[in-house]
Design an enzyme around this catalytic site. Structure first.
Site, PDB file in Angstrom:
ATOM      1  N   ASP A 183       1.017  -1.195  -0.250  1.00  0.00           N
ATOM      2  CA  ASP A 183      -0.326   0.103  -0.157  1.00  0.00           C
ATOM      3  C   ASP A 183       0.689   1.236   0.146  1.00  0.00           C
ATOM      4  OD1 ASP A 183      -2.054   1.825   0.566  1.00  0.00           O
ATOM      5  OD2 ASP A 183      -2.127   1.424   2.323  1.00  0.00           O
TER       6      ASP A 183
ATOM      7  N   GLY B  59       1.119   4.991   0.262  1.00  0.00           N
ATOM      8  CA  GLY B  59       0.106   6.109   0.147  1.00  0.00           C
ATOM      9  C   GLY B  59       1.559   7.182  -0.003  1.00  0.00           C
TER      10      GLY B  59
ATOM     11  N   LEU C 222       4.902   3.828   2.354  1.00  0.00           N
ATOM     12  CA  LEU C 222       5.318   2.419   1.962  1.00  0.00           C
ATOM     13  C   LEU C 222       4.931   1.919   3.135  1.00  0.00           C
ATOM     14  CD1 LEU C 222       6.296   1.211  -1.408  1.00  0.00           C
ATOM     15  CD2 LEU C 222       6.387  -0.045   0.682  1.00  0.00           C
ATOM     16  N   LYS C 223       3.546   0.921   2.829  1.00  0.00           N
ATOM     17  CA  LYS C 223       3.155  -0.412   3.769  1.00  0.00           C
ATOM     18  C   LYS C 223       3.080  -1.819   3.322  1.00  0.00           C
ATOM     19  CE  LYS C 223       1.430   3.244   6.366  1.00  0.00           C
ATOM     20  NZ  LYS C 223      -0.195   3.926   6.522  1.00  0.00           N
TER      21      LYS C 223
ATOM     22  N   TYR D 250     -18.976   7.482  -7.375  1.00  0.00           N
ATOM     23  CA  TYR D 250     -17.918   8.547  -7.904  1.00  0.00           C
ATOM     24  C   TYR D 250     -18.575   8.074  -9.763  1.00  0.00           C
ATOM     25  CZ  TYR D 250     -14.689  11.135  -4.848  1.00  0.00           C
ATOM     26  OH  TYR D 250     -14.000  11.551  -3.997  1.00  0.00           O
TER      27      TYR D 250
ATOM     28  N   ASP E  64      -6.891   3.042  -2.162  1.00  0.00           N
ATOM     29  CA  ASP E  64      -6.843   3.306  -0.920  1.00  0.00           C
ATOM     30  C   ASP E  64      -8.493   3.659  -0.210  1.00  0.00           C
ATOM     31  OD1 ASP E  64      -7.072   5.992  -0.770  1.00  0.00           O
ATOM     32  OD2 ASP E  64      -5.580   6.209   0.833  1.00  0.00           O
ATOM     33  N   ARG E  65      -9.158   4.127  -0.686  1.00  0.00           N
ATOM     34  CA  ARG E  65     -10.971   3.750  -0.329  1.00  0.00           C
ATOM     35  C   ARG E  65     -11.845   3.358  -0.687  1.00  0.00           C
ATOM     36  NH1 ARG E  65     -12.629  10.283  -1.634  1.00  0.00           N
ATOM     37  NH2 ARG E  65     -14.307   9.808   0.086  1.00  0.00           N
TER      38      ARG E  65
ATOM     39  N   THR F 290      -5.576  26.762  24.304  1.00  0.00           N
ATOM     40  CA  THR F 290      -5.239  27.398  23.288  1.00  0.00           C
ATOM     41  C   THR F 290      -4.426  25.709  22.889  1.00  0.00           C
ATOM     42  OG1 THR F 290      -4.919  29.250  23.717  1.00  0.00           O
ATOM     43  CG2 THR F 290      -4.165  28.247  21.370  1.00  0.00           C
TER      44      THR F 290
HETATM   45  N1  ATP Z   1       0.237   4.962  16.911  1.00  0.00           N
HETATM   46  C1  ATP Z   1       0.155   5.423  15.820  1.00  0.00           C
HETATM   47  N2  ATP Z   1       1.146   4.640  14.750  1.00  0.00           N
HETATM   48  C2  ATP Z   1       0.729   5.800  13.744  1.00  0.00           C
HETATM   49  N3  ATP Z   1       1.128   6.440  13.307  1.00  0.00           N
HETATM   50  C3  ATP Z   1      -0.013   7.457  14.061  1.00  0.00           C
HETATM   51  C4  ATP Z   1      -0.750   6.448  15.461  1.00  0.00           C
HETATM   52  N4  ATP Z   1      -0.934   7.717  16.359  1.00  0.00           N
HETATM   53  C5  ATP Z   1      -1.329   9.012  15.736  1.00  0.00           C
HETATM   54  N5  ATP Z   1      -0.068   8.434  14.122  1.00  0.00           N
HETATM   55  C6  ATP Z   1      -0.486   9.146  13.152  1.00  0.00           C
HETATM   56  O1  ATP Z   1      -1.209   8.653  12.207  1.00  0.00           O
HETATM   57  C7  ATP Z   1      -0.415   9.140  10.826  1.00  0.00           C
HETATM   58  C8  ATP Z   1      -0.839   8.317   9.882  1.00  0.00           C
HETATM   59  O2  ATP Z   1      -1.227   7.639   9.388  1.00  0.00           O
HETATM   60  P1  ATP Z   1      -1.363   6.246   8.212  1.00  0.00           P
HETATM   61  O3  ATP Z   1      -0.413   5.617   8.673  1.00  0.00           O
HETATM   62  O4  ATP Z   1      -2.529   6.043   8.153  1.00  0.00           O
HETATM   63  O5  ATP Z   1      -0.553   7.177   7.474  1.00  0.00           O
HETATM   64  P2  ATP Z   1      -0.537   8.035   6.355  1.00  0.00           P
HETATM   65  O6  ATP Z   1      -0.392   9.176   7.086  1.00  0.00           O
HETATM   66  O7  ATP Z   1      -2.169   8.349   5.706  1.00  0.00           O
HETATM   67  O8  ATP Z   1      -0.452   7.687   4.951  1.00  0.00           O
HETATM   68  P3  ATP Z   1      -0.178   7.444   3.791  1.00  0.00           P
HETATM   69  O9  ATP Z   1      -0.801   8.673   2.888  1.00  0.00           O
HETATM   70  O10 ATP Z   1       1.661   7.070   3.163  1.00  0.00           O
HETATM   71  O11 ATP Z   1      -0.994   5.963   3.868  1.00  0.00           O
HETATM   72  C9  ATP Z   1       0.002  10.109  10.915  1.00  0.00           C
HETATM   73  O12 ATP Z   1      -0.485  11.699  10.801  1.00  0.00           O
HETATM   74  C10 ATP Z   1       0.633  10.140  12.674  1.00  0.00           C
HETATM   75  O13 ATP Z   1       1.592  11.493  13.239  1.00  0.00           O
HETATM   76  C1  PAU Z   2      -7.993  11.596   0.371  1.00  0.00           C
HETATM   77  C2  PAU Z   2      -6.235  10.399   0.227  1.00  0.00           C
HETATM   78  C3  PAU Z   2      -5.198  11.372  -0.063  1.00  0.00           C
HETATM   79  C4  PAU Z   2      -6.233   9.331   1.953  1.00  0.00           C
HETATM   80  O1  PAU Z   2      -5.264   8.873   1.269  1.00  0.00           O
HETATM   81  C5  PAU Z   2      -6.045   9.331  -1.082  1.00  0.00           C
HETATM   82  O2  PAU Z   2      -7.146   8.555  -1.093  1.00  0.00           O
HETATM   83  C6  PAU Z   2      -6.635  10.111  -2.181  1.00  0.00           C
HETATM   84  O3  PAU Z   2      -5.796  10.476  -2.894  1.00  0.00           O
HETATM   85  N1  PAU Z   2      -7.739  10.339  -3.397  1.00  0.00           N
HETATM   86  C7  PAU Z   2      -8.252  10.702  -4.389  1.00  0.00           C
HETATM   87  C8  PAU Z   2      -8.673  11.524  -4.233  1.00  0.00           C
HETATM   88  C9  PAU Z   2     -10.254  10.911  -3.770  1.00  0.00           C
HETATM   89  O4  PAU Z   2     -10.400  10.550  -3.360  1.00  0.00           O
HETATM   90  O5  PAU Z   2     -11.454  11.821  -4.712  1.00  0.00           O
HETATM   91  K     K Z   3      -3.794   6.165   4.005  1.00  0.00           K
END
Ligand code: ATP
Ligand code: PAU
Ligand code: K
EC number: 2.7.1.33
Length: 239
Positions: A6, A8, A12-13, A79, A88-89, A164
């Site tokens: 995946d 993002g 990369l996962k 869509y 991803d969605r 704040t």
């Molecule tokens: N326990 C946690 N482990 C990982 N991320 C965390 C955690 N708690 C909060 N976060 C937050 O979640 C976000 C990371 O989320 P996620 O791993 O879903 O991927 P993502 O940032 O959406 O990446 P991508 O766009 O690459 O998929 C970061 O903003 C991070 O600060």
């Molecule tokens: C919204 C994100 C960035 C979430 O990872 C991704 O799903 C994306 O790039 N979407 C394209 C725009 C859309 O889903 O309408």
């Molecule tokens: K994601």
């Protein structure tokens, strides 16, 4: 064994999938001789992904990139321009529909962005929303104002703010909670009277899950979606 990837916008996962189980994958030392196929999804560009695809090809391992289609089995995409929906969605929707068939779902992937997708019990994706993730909400405010600051220790809580950092963090959390609550309204409007399953994924998924009784957190939701997408799209091709 499948290698699921995946990609993002920020990371990369990768996991190895065998016997209905995910094992962590060390992308610097992959067991190519045991990998039968690579199934991947990219919302962003990635040189690392290109490198992994080259390695797969060298080892004679086929690769499949997941894509959004108007229909996948009984699941349909809201869509008109299906290519614009983040993969991803779509994968999270595939996983939600497969894991909870005949159940209305609200699917929340909370990372850099927070996406909320609404799925009717019959597999119709009604649509969704893209919000800034919790960190983006707070940093956009601290970076664009003189006096709004964060202290790095204040938690996100469903409470009124009395200083704040409190106001900032709690504001981001309740904005997200409020959007999820509002998603329920759209199911009701579409005659889904059943209580929806709320499914969370992503870095902030576990935190948000705690705000909704009866909801679930599944850190592997998108990975499961990749797996189901591959199985389902194979079936579709056979028809
Ligand atoms: N326990 C946690 N482990 C990982 N991320 C965390 C955690 N708690 C909060 N976060 C937050 O979640 C976000 C990371 O989320 P996620 O791993 O879903 O991927 P993502 O940032 O959406 O990446 P991508 O766009 O690459 O998929 C970061 O903003 C991070 O600060
Ligand atoms: C919204 C994100 C960035 C979430 O990872 C991704 O799903 C994306 O790039 N979407 C394209 C725009 C859309 O889903 O309408
Ligand atoms: K994601």
């Amino acid at each position: 064994m499948r290698l699921l990837i995946d990609v993002g916008n920020t990371s990369l996962k990768a996991v190895l999938w065998q016997n209905q189980e995910a094992q962590p994958a060390n992308i610097n030392n992959l067991p190519w001789q045991h990998i039968t196929e690579v199934v991947y999804a990219c919302v962003g560009k990635s040189e690392l992904m290109a490198e992994l695809l080259a390695q797969a090809s060298t080892h004679g391992v086929p690769s499949f990139e997941a894509n959004v289609t108007k229909q996948l089995g009984k699941l349909s995409c809201a869509y008109d321009q299906v290519g614009n929906l983040g993969i991803d969605r779509w994968l999270a929707l595939i996983a939600g529909f497969t894991l909870y068939p005949d159940t209305p779902c609200i699917i929340v992937d909370a990372g850099t962005a927070t996406t909320i997708d609404v799925l009717a019990d019959n597999g119709v994706h009604l649509g969704g929303w893209i919000l800034p993730g919790l960190d983006l909400m707070t940093t956009s405010l601290t970076q664009n104002t003189q006096r709004v600051f964060d202290d790095g220790t204040t938690p996100f809580e469903d409470k009124l703010g009395k200083n704040t950092p409190n106001g900032l963090k709690n504001g981001a959390l309740v904005a997200t909670i409020g959007a999820i609550e509002r998603a329920k309204h759209h199911l009701v409007q579409n005659n889904c009277s059943q209580i929806p399953k709320i499914i969370f994924a992503g870095g902030y998924g576990a935190l948000l899950q705690q705000q909704f009784t009866g909801s679930i957190f599944d850190s592997l939701l998108v990975m499961k979606g990749l797996n189901y997408w591959r199985d389902l799209s194979k079936n579709v091709q056979k028809v």
